[in-house]
Design a protein around this motif. Structure first.
Motif, short mmCIF file in Angstrom:
data_model
loop_
_atom_site.label_atom_id
_atom_site.label_comp_id
_atom_site.label_asym_id
_atom_site.label_seq_id
_atom_site.Cartn_x
_atom_site.Cartn_y
_atom_site.Cartn_z
N HIS A 164 0.85 -1.19 0.00
CA HIS A 164 0.00 0.00 0.00
C HIS A 164 0.89 1.25 0.00
N ALA A 165 0.85 1.99 -1.11
CA ALA A 165 1.66 3.20 -1.24
C ALA A 165 0.83 4.29 -1.92
N CYS A 166 -0.37 4.53 -1.36
CA CYS A 166 -1.27 5.50 -2.01
C CYS A 166 -2.10 6.22 -0.98
N THR A 167 -2.84 7.21 -1.47
CA THR A 167 -3.91 7.94 -0.77
C THR A 167 -3.49 8.49 0.58
N GLY A 168 -2.24 8.90 0.72
CA GLY A 168 -1.82 9.61 1.91
C GLY A 168 -1.42 8.76 3.09
N LYS A 169 -1.29 7.43 2.89
CA LYS A 169 -0.75 6.60 3.97
C LYS A 169 0.78 6.72 3.95
N LEU A 170 1.46 6.04 4.88
CA LEU A 170 2.85 6.37 5.18
C LEU A 170 3.77 6.35 3.97
N LEU A 171 3.77 5.26 3.19
CA LEU A 171 4.69 5.19 2.06
C LEU A 171 4.41 6.29 1.04
N SER A 172 3.14 6.54 0.79
CA SER A 172 2.83 7.59 -0.19
C SER A 172 3.15 8.98 0.34
N MET A 173 3.13 9.15 1.65
CA MET A 173 3.55 10.43 2.23
C MET A 173 5.03 10.70 1.92
N PHE A 174 5.84 9.65 1.95
CA PHE A 174 7.25 9.81 1.58
C PHE A 174 7.39 10.13 0.10
N MET A 175 6.52 9.57 -0.73
CA MET A 175 6.60 9.78 -2.17
C MET A 175 6.19 11.18 -2.58
N SER A 176 5.43 11.87 -1.75
CA SER A 176 4.81 13.14 -2.13
C SER A 176 5.64 14.35 -1.71
N PRO A 177 5.85 15.30 -2.62
CA PRO A 177 6.53 16.53 -2.22
C PRO A 177 5.71 17.39 -1.27
N TYR A 178 4.40 17.13 -1.21
CA TYR A 178 3.54 17.89 -0.29
C TYR A 178 3.82 17.51 1.16
N SER A 179 3.90 16.22 1.42
CA SER A 179 4.05 15.76 2.80
C SER A 179 5.49 15.43 3.19
N ASN A 180 6.40 15.36 2.22
CA ASN A 180 7.80 15.04 2.48
C ASN A 180 8.63 16.30 2.30
#
Length: 642
Positions: A164-180
């Motif tokens: 699971h790497a989507c919709t604002g969970k932990l892995l996707s937060m790392f992928m996003s320039p918004y949350s990382n």
């Protein structure tokens, strides 16, 4: 259209899947609080396998231990989970489906008292708590945990895992320039922001075996504009995952900050994410799993025919009808229960009166009670039953009662069936809602209900019919206010929605829930000056996956919003309200009331039923104001009880 492509075998790495239909990991919110699915949740997944899905993905397994419990999540963080998970995999696979397990981590919006963690310590729109920034050592430890979780899944008998790497969970937060916002090797460039998920993928492949399929569920576009991952970067990320050995990619979109973009409610057209599939398809060699409102069989088939994806994933359509695949295969389209996009399946937290605890569904009241709930048993004694009211509750009750062998007639005072649902389904963007009444009409026809329209039942008529039992489903009507002589025009929000009235140029809408927001949007779209006031918050106690869309549209249209602003009264040229500790006067030509509904109880019919010796029961809004989910659920339960 022929649906032959849907039922061709497909490949996910080394795994052959019997058809192209994937049951997406639906979080049923049904666990024991200690990291295990309940029996009802396992039975629910098993039924979707029995219904003909090629691949069933079990949802939400956490990869590392929690010292504070797991809340409504499940765990595969320790070896003692293997025997239990083995039974889950076995139950799915015994019907010929393949079984996969979704593995992930929440980060924020945690459960069970777990600490909130993220790539960066920053305030998010969806919760006030600021998460703790993870250290490099913790990230490396979590990578190892993901690897061990995949190993356990394989040992438990699952055929694959989904990361699971989507919709604002932990892995996707790392992928996003918004949350990382990190400046170390896990932040900044696309390559750095992808490091955590790529390391997790590598660890899972290493520990579970290179031949064990690992899929990744990722947000190709977060729908945050330049603040987040956009399609061009998302496609590059997908290509990086493919090059690193991912066996499949499930294409998702959206993030928790704008949560309505992660859930395809009634605002969204069929295949709303189709613009993301083709760019990813052109960039990767691994299997592609399409998602996003593909419950229309012809739409799903077209995605495969165009070559935009190798598989289609369905979540809510299979929650609504677990036998969707078999019905499509056999050409029984008319028998498919269709998802209406109401997203009531996300409102479990506010429905503490519903048992069993967990996800519930408006159209399928049997969710988490299957398959027993769907087994309609003959009535012990056949009765003549009169149902008064042709809204959702009355139609559902009538269909079930007649299916059990009762002689049922339903009387509706209006010229068409549906009750308040006619209003709810009127807006052009609510076309999905308009499938519900025909579905209930079909079921009544099939079970032999006699339906009478333009047929008002009073006490005398009830006595002439002389039923053995009376079901009152007389619904509700809009709440009114006492009106002074000197006032603007006052109309009801439901009349605005149904185009029964023509408000003036300056309008004040009183009430900020669904009817109020919809009325305000509709009037503002015609160029009117619109204000909306509410004694509480605007959109209070609504589903943010829907109200967020209304809120943004209200802002876009320039509607003036006044939360925590109780109405004090009417004046000759407008309304007075209490706002930030003072009197606020809002001039207007028309006041639109959207302040809820009141029950239509019909006590005279209860008295008449008693006089002729008939039992009598109220259901739906005439018993207690609720929504469509409660109305259909009450009708379904009463139908099985009598």
């Amino acid at each position: 259209m022929s649906n032959s492509r849907l039922f061709e075998p497909g490949r996910l790495g080394t795994l052959t899947v019997p058809n192209r239909i994937v049951y997406s990991p639906m979080s049923l919110r049904s666990t024991d609080g200690h990291g295990h699915y309940t029996e009802t949740a396992i039975a629910s997944m098993e039924l979707r396998a029995e219904g003909g899905c090629g691949l069933v993905i079990a949802p939400g397994a956490m990869a590392w231990p929690s010292s504070t419990g797991y809340g409504l999540s499940v765990s595969i963080a320790e070896d003692d989970a293997i025997p239990y998970m083995r039974e889950v995999a076995r139950r799915i696979k015994r019907h010929g489906a393949r079984a996969a397990l979704q593995i992930g981590a929440r980060g924020t919006r945690t459960e069970g008292g777990a600490e909130s963690i993220a790539p960066s310590a920053m305030r998010f729109g969806y919760e006030a708590k600021i998460p703790r920034e993870l250290t490099v050592e913790e990230i490396e430890g979590f990578v190892r945990d993901f690897g061990q979780a995949a190993r356990r899944a394989r040992e438990a008998g699952f055929d694959a895992v989904l990361l699971h790497a989507c919709t604002g969970k932990l892995l996707s937060m790392f992928m996003s320039p918004y949350s990382n916002r990190r400046t170390d090797c896990y932040g900044g460039t696309t390559e750095n922001r992808m490091r955590f998920v790529l390391d997790a993928l590598a660890a899972m492949k290493k520990e579970a075996g290179r031949d064990f399929p690992v899929m990744v569920r990722m947000s190709v576009d977060e729908r945050l504009g330049e603040r987040g991952v956009q399609t061009e970067e998302g496609v590059r990320m997908a290509a990086m995952l493919d090059a690193a050995g991912a066996d499949g990619i499930q294409v998702m979109s959206g993030t928790q900050e704008r949560i309505w973009n992660t859930s395809c409610g009634y605002f969204y057209p069929d295949a709303y994410a189709e613009g993301l599939n083709r760019p990813v398809r052109d960039a990767v060699n691994c299997a592609l799993i399409a998602a996003g409102k593909l419950g229309n069989p012809d739409v799903a088939e077209a995605v495969l025919e165009r070559g935009d994806a190798d598989f289609i994933s369905l979540g809510r359509p299979l929650l609504v009808d677990p036998f969707w695949p078999k019905k499509v295969l056999e050409g029984r389209y008319g028998e498919i229960r269709r998802c209406i996009g109401c997203l009531n399946c996300f409102t479990f937290a506010s429905r503490k009166d519903i048992e069993p605890r967990g996800v519930s569904c408006t159209v399928n009241p049997g969710v988490l009670r299957e398959p027993e709930f769907d087994m309609i048993s003959p009535a012990e004694s056949r009765k003549r039953i009169l149902v008064v009211g042709g809204g959702l509750a009355g139609m559902e009750a009538a269909a079930v009662l007649a299916a059990r062998g009762h002689e049922v007639e339903l009387h509706e005072a209006a010229e068409e069936l549906g009750g308040q649902w006619i209003i709810a389904s009127h807006a052009p963007y609510r076309k999905d809602y308009r499938s519900l009444v025909p579905w209930l009409e079909y079921r009544m026809r099939m079970s032999g209900v006699r339906v009478f329209l333009n047929s008002r039942v009073d006490a005398d008529r009830l006595l002439r019919i002389a039923p053995g039992y009376v079901v009152l489903a007389t619904g509700a009507e809009p709440r009114k206010l006492p009106l002074s002589a000197s006032r603007p025009e006052v109309v009801q929000g439901c009349d605005v929605i149904m185009d029964r009235v023509r408000p003036g140029q300056r309008v004040v809408v009183v009430g900020g829930r669904y009817i109020g927001m919809e009325s305000a949007v509709k009037l503002a779209e015609t160029g009117r000056h619109v204000s909306i006031i509410d004694a509480g918050e605007i959109a209070q106690n609504t589903n943010p996956r829907l109200s967020g869309v209304y809120r943004d549209r209200l802002v876009e249209l320039g509607v003036y919003m006044y939360p925590n602003t109780p109405l004090l009264g009417f004046t000759g040229d407008g309304v007075d309200a209490a706002h930030i500790g003072s009197l606020l006067h809002l001039p207007c030509d028309t006041v639109v009331l959207a302040i809820g509904t009141v029950s239509v109880k019909a006590p005279e019919l209860e008295d008449a039923a008693a006089r002729c010796g008939a039992g009598c029961r109220r259901i739906g809004d005439c018993r207690k104001i609720g929504d469509a989910l409660y109305a259909i659920r009450e009708g379904a339960e009463l139908g099985r009880e009598l």
